[in-house]
Every structure is written in C-alpha cells, then in structure tokens.
Design a protein around this motif. Structure first.
Motif, mmCIF file in Angstrom:
data_model
loop_
_atom_site.group_PDB
_atom_site.id
_atom_site.type_symbol
_atom_site.label_atom_id
_atom_site.label_comp_id
_atom_site.label_asym_id
_atom_site.label_seq_id
_atom_site.Cartn_x
_atom_site.Cartn_y
_atom_site.Cartn_z
ATOM 1 N N CYS A 52 0.849 -1.190 0.000
ATOM 2 C CA CYS A 52 0.000 0.000 0.000
ATOM 3 C C CYS A 52 0.881 1.234 0.000
ATOM 4 O O CYS A 52 1.770 1.370 0.849
ATOM 5 C CB CYS A 52 -0.925 -0.014 1.225
ATOM 6 N N ASP A 53 0.640 2.155 -0.938
ATOM 7 C CA ASP A 53 1.444 3.375 -1.045
ATOM 8 C C ASP A 53 0.945 4.497 -0.135
ATOM 9 O O ASP A 53 1.687 5.416 0.178
ATOM 10 C CB ASP A 53 1.445 3.885 -2.489
ATOM 11 N N ASP A 54 -0.298 4.412 0.260
ATOM 12 C CA ASP A 54 -0.924 5.472 1.046
ATOM 13 C C ASP A 54 -0.820 5.137 2.531
ATOM 14 O O ASP A 54 -1.365 4.142 2.997
ATOM 15 C CB ASP A 54 -2.392 5.624 0.640
ATOM 16 N N ASP A 55 -0.114 5.997 3.284
ATOM 17 C CA ASP A 55 0.076 5.742 4.717
ATOM 18 C C ASP A 55 -1.232 5.801 5.489
ATOM 19 O O ASP A 55 -1.363 5.213 6.566
ATOM 20 C CB ASP A 55 1.068 6.759 5.309
ATOM 21 N N GLU A 56 -2.212 6.529 4.971
ATOM 22 C CA GLU A 56 -3.488 6.686 5.668
ATOM 23 C C GLU A 56 -4.500 5.606 5.285
ATOM 24 O O GLU A 56 -5.592 5.556 5.834
ATOM 25 C CB GLU A 56 -4.071 8.072 5.379
ATOM 26 N N TYR A 57 -4.143 4.783 4.302
ATOM 27 C CA TYR A 57 -5.061 3.750 3.826
ATOM 28 C C TYR A 57 -4.482 2.388 4.179
ATOM 29 O O TYR A 57 -3.289 2.151 4.017
ATOM 30 C CB TYR A 57 -5.248 3.868 2.316
ATOM 31 N N SER A 58 -5.313 1.495 4.654
ATOM 32 C CA SER A 58 -4.797 0.214 5.115
ATOM 33 C C SER A 58 -5.776 -0.908 4.793
ATOM 34 O O SER A 58 -6.972 -0.675 4.562
ATOM 35 C CB SER A 58 -4.536 0.254 6.624
ATOM 36 N N PHE A 59 -5.257 -2.119 4.742
ATOM 37 C CA PHE A 59 -6.093 -3.299 4.575
ATOM 38 C C PHE A 59 -5.367 -4.486 5.179
ATOM 39 O O PHE A 59 -4.164 -4.418 5.470
ATOM 40 C CB PHE A 59 -6.429 -3.558 3.094
ATOM 41 N N GLY A 60 -6.095 -5.569 5.384
ATOM 42 C CA GLY A 60 -5.516 -6.786 5.922
ATOM 43 C C GLY A 60 -5.349 -7.838 4.847
ATOM 44 O O GLY A 60 -6.183 -7.955 3.948
ATOM 45 N N ILE A 61 -4.260 -8.592 4.915
ATOM 46 C CA ILE A 61 -3.974 -9.631 3.928
ATOM 47 C C ILE A 61 -4.349 -10.989 4.499
ATOM 48 O O ILE A 61 -3.932 -11.351 5.594
ATOM 49 C CB ILE A 61 -2.482 -9.592 3.536
ATOM 50 N N PHE A 62 -5.150 -11.740 3.744
ATOM 51 C CA PHE A 62 -5.598 -13.062 4.160
ATOM 52 C C PHE A 62 -4.806 -14.193 3.521
ATOM 53 O O PHE A 62 -4.746 -15.300 4.064
ATOM 54 C CB PHE A 62 -7.073 -13.263 3.810
ATOM 55 N N SER A 63 -4.237 -13.969 2.335
ATOM 56 C CA SER A 63 -3.608 -15.050 1.582
ATOM 57 C C SER A 63 -2.354 -14.536 0.907
ATOM 58 O O SER A 63 -2.350 -13.437 0.346
ATOM 59 C CB SER A 63 -4.589 -15.581 0.529
ATOM 60 N N VAL A 64 -1.277 -15.330 0.952
ATOM 61 C CA VAL A 64 -0.027 -14.978 0.274
ATOM 62 C C VAL A 64 0.554 -16.229 -0.385
ATOM 63 O O VAL A 64 0.559 -17.308 0.215
ATOM 64 C CB VAL A 64 0.993 -14.343 1.253
ATOM 65 N N LYS A 65 0.990 -16.096 -1.653
ATOM 66 C CA LYS A 65 1.558 -17.222 -2.392
ATOM 67 C C LYS A 65 2.711 -16.736 -3.272
ATOM 68 O O LYS A 65 2.647 -15.653 -3.854
ATOM 69 C CB LYS A 65 0.499 -17.880 -3.290
ATOM 70 N N PHE A 66 3.749 -17.564 -3.395
ATOM 71 C CA PHE A 66 4.830 -17.321 -4.342
ATOM 72 C C PHE A 66 4.417 -17.818 -5.728
ATOM 73 O O PHE A 66 3.648 -18.783 -5.855
ATOM 74 C CB PHE A 66 6.098 -18.068 -3.923
ATOM 75 N N SER A 67 4.964 -17.188 -6.757
ATOM 76 C CA SER A 67 4.847 -17.738 -8.109
ATOM 77 C C SER A 67 5.730 -18.973 -8.207
ATOM 78 O O SER A 67 6.597 -19.213 -7.367
ATOM 79 C CB SER A 67 5.266 -16.687 -9.148
ATOM 80 N N LYS A 68 5.523 -19.768 -9.250
ATOM 81 C CA LYS A 68 6.254 -21.023 -9.399
ATOM 82 C C LYS A 68 7.751 -20.802 -9.580
ATOM 83 O O LYS A 68 8.555 -21.672 -9.234
ATOM 84 C CB LYS A 68 5.701 -21.825 -10.586
ATOM 85 N N ASP A 69 8.147 -19.634 -10.132
ATOM 86 C CA ASP A 69 9.570 -19.346 -10.297
ATOM 87 C C ASP A 69 10.143 -18.558 -9.122
ATOM 88 O O ASP A 69 11.338 -18.245 -9.097
ATOM 89 C CB ASP A 69 9.824 -18.584 -11.602
ATOM 90 N N GLY A 70 9.310 -18.216 -8.134
ATOM 91 C CA GLY A 70 9.773 -17.524 -6.943
ATOM 92 C C GLY A 70 10.066 -16.054 -7.131
ATOM 93 O O GLY A 70 10.574 -15.396 -6.216
#
Length: 321
Positions: A52-70
C-alpha cells in the motif's frame, strides 16, 4: 504484525518464507540464515514488502503465495482486491479490484505466472489473465458455491483447481467450463456466521442452480477459521487425493479420515516425495502422519499421547502417528 499471522508461504527453492497479517505488509525472511537471530533495529532479518502506497489507507492480507519461479508474490485482502509484488523490481506490479467482498484466497495457476485464481466471500472463484486485464474483468467465473471461499489450490496445469468453502464443501473445477459472467443473482444460505454458529443442517445439500463444478466433496466441516485444502503431491500420489483440515478435529483425505487431534485443524501439508503428512491444530499440537503400508502391524498405531487411534485407510493407504 497486526493481530495474527494470517498466512505463510515458502518459496519454490525453499530459501524464503513469506508471512502476512491483517496489515498491508508481507514480511519475508531468508530461512537459510538459520544461525542468525532477529533483533529488531539491530539485526533485523525480516524484510517488509509494502503493498500500500498510502500511509493513511490500510487493509488486511488473508492469503499470500509465491509464483512457481519464486520471482513474484500474490496476495488477497479484505479490500476486495488482488496485488502482485515483483520481488526483483521491489514494487507492486499489478492491482486488481477482483471481487465484491473479502478475497480470502489467491494463487498462481501454473508455471507461466500469467494466470491467477481467486476466491472470495462473494461466493465466487475467478480466473485472471494478467496479459489482458481490461477494466479488471476476469477471464472467467466459476459459480457453484453457496458461501464464502476459504481456500483455493491449483493442480499446476492451468486447468484444474479445488476450492474449500463455508458451505461445507470442496469443489473440483475445470477452467474450460468457466463462464464469462455471473449468471443471475448469487444464492446465499441463511443469515448465519461461520465463526461462531453451527451450519444449518437442512442447508447441507442445497445446490447452486448454475453449478459449473466437476465434483463436490462433503464430510469435513469449515467453521471458525479459513480452513485450507490441497491436491496431494504429484510425485508420491499422482495428485490422486484431495485433503483438508476440518473443524471436527480430523484431517479428511477424500476418501480417508484421520482422527487424533483434540480441536480444529486449520491447515495440513503433505510431503512432496514421501508418504508423510503434517497437520496443525488449535489444540497446540503438530501431528505427523506416516503411511505404514502394513495393515497387520499394530506397532504402527502407537501414539505417545495415547489418544484415539489415528488409523484409517482407503485405496490401500494406512496412516499412523
């Protein structure tokens, strides 16, 4: 971190571990630096990736995955969107306003990195082609679930995927059967909250009028947390099975049930080459399951904790703790 670690991912070369929380930052650490200890502001080894580029804007991340090549990391968040981070360029390369509700799960479809799968609390699985993101329109939509999607796993061939859902089912999909748009209104189950209510028993066999799935699997339960599901490994099983955690304190392998834990099993992972499965539970235990290959040997059923026997079998498989 904010409140909890919501997801983790290991890079394909097993060098980096990425983990997320309910913040717009994914932390990444080189796990090969096993001899170093992290002391914030002195020997910090956890690099923060800003989504997130905006310091005043926020969200929560539920899922994270790498691509197959990393080389890339993709996340799904409670801002209804998908973000892709280019690790080489050290910046977000794609932002997709993907759904109308929380994006609980997202993954790369295959080795090309061009296709993404996402699942949301809007009941939909969507397919995204990064080569033609015109007005953030998906390449296709997969309808059939009646409630929020908790997990998606790709078979890795760009065709087949599975999804776990709060409607207490896992569905198998073929993207060649996806539709271009959502047809009609999305049906919803009764006004219930999976985090603290039991699932309405009379709704268990409801069917979506426009179900595009190839198969539906029932028997496990998805309550209180975003429970995961996966294809079994190619090397040892040929991806023949589907396995999942469950809020009934068991690991379900369709069609096998492994019982030993004393509480909800949110996640489990199958060794890519060996007949070994590890499950994590709210009871505070990690359990390792081994395929014994010997249905007559009672020694494979021993357990230091002396709990209920974890033994079950199908298709010639037997598992022991």
């Amino acid at each position: 971190m904010r409140w909890t670690v919501s997801d983790i991912a290991l890079s394909p070369d097993q060098r980096y571990l990425a983990y997320s929380s309910l913040s717009p930052i994914v932390h990444i650490v080189n796990v090969q630096n096993a001899g170093r200890e992290s002391d914030a502001n002195v020997t910090e080894i956890h690099e923060g990736l800003e989504f997130c580029d905006d310091d005043e804007y926020s969200f929560g991340i539920f899922s994270v995955k790498f691509s197959k090549d990393g080389r890339e990391v993709v996340v799904g968040n409670n801002d209804c969107s998908i973000h892709v981070y280019d690790l080489g360029a050290n910046k977000v390369s794609d932002r997709i306003r993907a759904h109308t509700s929380d994006v609980n799960t997202v993954t790369f479809a295959d080795e090309s990195g061009n296709l993404l799968y996402s699942g949301s609390d809007d009941n939909l699985c969507k397919v995204w082609d990064r080569r033609c993101l015109v007005r953030e329109k998906p390449a296709g939509v997969l309808t059939g679930h009646l409630d929020g999607i908790t997990c998606i796993d790709s078979r890795g061939d760009g065709r087949y995927l599975i999804s776990n859902c709060k409607d207490q089912t896992i569905k198998l999909w073929d993207v060649r059967k996806m539709s271009a748009t959502v047809k009609g209104r999305q049906p919803r189950l009764y006004d219930w909250d999976y985090r603290w209510m039991t699932f309405p028993s009379h709704a268990r066999y409801y069917k979506h009028p426009n179900d595009l799935s190839l198969a539906t699997y029932r028997g496990h339960s998805v309550l209180r947390t975003l429970i995961r599901c996966y294809f079994s490994p190619m090397h040892s099983t040929g991806q023949r099975y589907i396995y999942t955690g469950s809020s009934d304190d068991s690991v379900h392998i369709y069609d096998v049930k492994l019982s030993w834990h004393g509480s909800i099993i949110r996640d489990c992972t199958w060794h890519p080459y060996c007949s070994t499965l590890v499950s994590s539970s709210w009871d505070g235990y990690l359990a390792r399951w081994e395929a014994s290959g010997d249905n007559e040997d009672p020694s494979v059923l021993t357990c230091d904790e002396q709990r209920t026997s974890p033994y079950d079998q199908t298709y010639g498989l037997s598992f022991a703790l």
